[in-house]
Write a protein that holds these residues in place. Structure first.
Motif, PDB file in Angstrom:
ATOM      1  N   LYS A  32       7.110  -8.245 -12.361  1.00 52.06           N
ATOM      2  CA  LYS A  32       7.247  -8.050 -11.123  1.00 52.06           C
ATOM      3  C   LYS A  32       6.331  -7.424 -10.125  1.00 52.06           C
ATOM      4  CE  LYS A  32      12.366  -8.838 -11.372  1.00 52.06           C
ATOM      5  NZ  LYS A  32      12.606  -9.931 -10.564  1.00 52.06           N
ATOM      6  N   TRP A  33       5.476  -6.558 -11.078  1.00 52.16           N
ATOM      7  CA  TRP A  33       4.584  -5.582 -10.383  1.00 52.16           C
ATOM      8  C   TRP A  33       3.276  -5.818 -11.192  1.00 52.16           C
ATOM      9  CZ3 TRP A  33       5.846   0.257  -9.295  1.00 52.16           C
ATOM     10  CH2 TRP A  33       4.750   0.850  -8.814  1.00 52.16           C
ATOM     11  N   PRO A  34       2.584  -7.223 -10.931  1.00 55.43           N
ATOM     12  CA  PRO A  34       1.529  -7.723 -11.645  1.00 55.43           C
ATOM     13  C   PRO A  34       0.085  -6.929 -11.550  1.00 55.43           C
ATOM     14  CG  PRO A  34       1.852  -9.238 -10.111  1.00 55.43           C
ATOM     15  CD  PRO A  34       2.981  -8.087  -9.912  1.00 55.43           C
TER      16      PRO A  34
ATOM     17  N   ALA B  61       0.870  -1.212   0.062  1.00 53.08           N
ATOM     18  CA  ALA B  61       0.126  -0.055   0.057  1.00 53.08           C
ATOM     19  C   ALA B  61       0.806   1.169  -0.004  1.00 53.08           C
ATOM     20  CB  ALA B  61      -0.895   0.005   1.085  1.00 53.08           C
ATOM     21  N   MET B  62       0.915   2.159  -1.071  1.00 50.41           N
ATOM     22  CA  MET B  62       1.576   3.256  -1.183  1.00 50.41           C
ATOM     23  C   MET B  62       0.550   4.460  -0.934  1.00 50.41           C
ATOM     24  SD  MET B  62       3.683   2.183  -4.615  1.00 50.41           S
ATOM     25  CE  MET B  62       4.086   0.591  -4.967  1.00 50.41           C
ATOM     26  N   GLU B  63       1.174   5.422  -0.417  1.00 47.52           N
ATOM     27  CA  GLU B  63       0.550   6.750  -0.421  1.00 47.52           C
ATOM     28  C   GLU B  63       1.316   7.804  -0.748  1.00 47.52           C
ATOM     29  OE1 GLU B  63      -2.822   7.095   2.208  1.00 47.52           O
ATOM     30  OE2 GLU B  63      -3.111   8.971   1.248  1.00 47.52           O
TER      31      GLU B  63
ATOM     32  N   TRP C 243      -3.778  -0.867  -8.271  1.00 43.33           N
ATOM     33  CA  TRP C 243      -5.119  -0.398  -8.414  1.00 43.33           C
ATOM     34  C   TRP C 243      -5.003   1.191  -7.649  1.00 43.33           C
ATOM     35  CZ3 TRP C 243      -8.767  -2.584 -10.926  1.00 43.33           C
ATOM     36  CH2 TRP C 243      -8.764  -3.962 -11.172  1.00 43.33           C
ATOM     37  N   ARG C 244      -5.907   2.146  -8.019  1.00 43.10           N
ATOM     38  CA  ARG C 244      -6.026   3.355  -7.495  1.00 43.10           C
ATOM     39  C   ARG C 244      -6.752   3.342  -6.161  1.00 43.10           C
ATOM     40  NH1 ARG C 244      -2.828   6.325  -7.162  1.00 43.10           N
ATOM     41  NH2 ARG C 244      -2.543   7.338  -9.111  1.00 43.10           N
ATOM     42  N   VAL C 245      -6.569   3.651  -5.211  1.00 42.11           N
ATOM     43  CA  VAL C 245      -7.318   3.791  -3.870  1.00 42.11           C
ATOM     44  C   VAL C 245      -8.381   5.012  -4.105  1.00 42.11           C
ATOM     45  CG1 VAL C 245      -7.767   4.082  -1.490  1.00 42.11           C
ATOM     46  CG2 VAL C 245      -5.665   3.016  -2.439  1.00 42.11           C
TER      47      VAL C 245
ATOM     48  N   ARG D 154      -8.135   8.978  -2.845  1.00 42.55           N
ATOM     49  CA  ARG D 154      -6.919   9.466  -2.249  1.00 42.55           C
ATOM     50  C   ARG D 154      -5.605   9.021  -3.623  1.00 42.55           C
ATOM     51  NH1 ARG D 154      -7.019   5.115   2.096  1.00 42.55           N
ATOM     52  NH2 ARG D 154      -4.798   5.153   1.968  1.00 42.55           N
ATOM     53  N   TYR D 155      -4.715   9.845  -3.297  1.00 41.14           N
ATOM     54  CA  TYR D 155      -3.468   9.745  -3.805  1.00 41.14           C
ATOM     55  C   TYR D 155      -2.600   8.673  -3.533  1.00 41.14           C
ATOM     56  CZ  TYR D 155       0.720  11.068  -7.039  1.00 41.14           C
ATOM     57  OH  TYR D 155       1.666  11.356  -7.923  1.00 41.14           O
ATOM     58  N   ALA D 156      -3.048   7.481  -3.784  1.00 38.79           N
ATOM     59  CA  ALA D 156      -2.866   6.156  -3.075  1.00 38.79           C
ATOM     60  C   ALA D 156      -3.107   5.055  -4.094  1.00 38.79           C
ATOM     61  CB  ALA D 156      -3.370   6.012  -1.786  1.00 38.79           C
TER      62      ALA D 156
ATOM     63  N   TYR E 131       8.584  10.663  -1.055  1.00 33.79           N
ATOM     64  CA  TYR E 131       7.551  11.385  -0.674  1.00 33.79           C
ATOM     65  C   TYR E 131       6.312  10.363  -0.535  1.00 33.79           C
ATOM     66  CZ  TYR E 131      10.064  15.055  -3.015  1.00 33.79           C
ATOM     67  OH  TYR E 131      11.055  15.696  -3.670  1.00 33.79           O
ATOM     68  N   MET E 132       6.641   9.086  -0.214  1.00 35.23           N
ATOM     69  CA  MET E 132       5.564   7.900   0.054  1.00 35.23           C
ATOM     70  C   MET E 132       5.727   7.284   1.554  1.00 35.23           C
ATOM     71  SD  MET E 132       5.960   5.566  -3.345  1.00 35.23           S
ATOM     72  CE  MET E 132       4.875   5.957  -4.770  1.00 35.23           C
ATOM     73  N   ASP E 133       4.455   7.111   1.957  1.00 40.37           N
ATOM     74  CA  ASP E 133       4.211   6.000   3.083  1.00 40.37           C
ATOM     75  C   ASP E 133       3.839   4.706   2.410  1.00 40.37           C
ATOM     76  OD1 ASP E 133       4.682   8.143   5.176  1.00 40.37           O
ATOM     77  OD2 ASP E 133       2.877   8.838   4.850  1.00 40.37           O
TER      78      ASP E 133
HETATM   79  O1  MUC Z   1       0.088   7.231  -8.387  1.00 43.24           O
HETATM   80  C1  MUC Z   1       0.633   6.363  -7.724  1.00 43.24           C
HETATM   81  O2  MUC Z   1      -0.277   5.527  -7.219  1.00 43.24           O
HETATM   82  C2  MUC Z   1       1.886   6.297  -7.532  1.00 43.24           C
HETATM   83  C3  MUC Z   1       2.766   5.533  -8.134  1.00 43.24           C
HETATM   84  C4  MUC Z   1       2.719   4.324  -8.445  1.00 43.24           C
HETATM   85  C5  MUC Z   1       3.021   3.737  -9.547  1.00 43.24           C
HETATM   86  C6  MUC Z   1       3.012   5.096 -10.379  1.00 43.24           C
HETATM   87  O3  MUC Z   1       3.052   5.114 -11.862  1.00 43.24           O
HETATM   88  O4  MUC Z   1       2.805   6.161  -9.753  1.00 43.24           O
END
Ligand code: MUC
Length: 91
Positions: free
Chosen positions: A39-41, A6-8, A44-46, A49-51, A76-78
């Motif tokens: 490797k990154w199959p 999970a990336m924010e 999904w956008r949350v 949120r920009y996550a 810049y990510m959590d």
């Molecule tokens: O937009 C994002 O979620 C952040 C990031 C992860 C892949 C990408 O292309 O941007």
């Protein structure tokens, strides 16, 4: 080995637009190169949120860390990582 990631993203509000656009373009190229390798199959956008929620398929946590720390947006990510094991009821 599969990992749920999970990336924010928290870009500084005062970052100049040109700089933000450049990082986002480099991020997209880096991410899509990894997706093409398998490797990154999943990503999904949350909603709202920009996550994102992603699944990585890598050898181990060391490889995952190397890939994640290479993301242009990494500073810049959590990021929260959950290692996935096979569920005994999975068919
Ligand atoms: O937009 C994002 O979620 C952040 C990031 C992860 C892949 C990408 O292309 O941007």
């Amino acid at each position: 080995m599969l990992f749920h990631v999970a990336m924010e993203v928290n870009l500084p509000p005062d970052m100049p637009k040109a700089e933000a656009d450049d990082i986002k373009a480099r991020e997209k190229a880096y991410a899509q190169a990894l997706m093409r390798t398998g490797k990154w199959p999943h990503i999904w956008r949350v909603a709202g949120r920009y996550a994102n929620i992603s699944v990585f398929d890598v050898a181990d946590a060391d490889e995952l860390h190397a890939l994640l720390s290479g993301l242009p947006l990494f500073p810049y990510m959590d990021i929260e990582v959950t290692a996935l094991a096979r569920h005994p009821s999975a068919i």
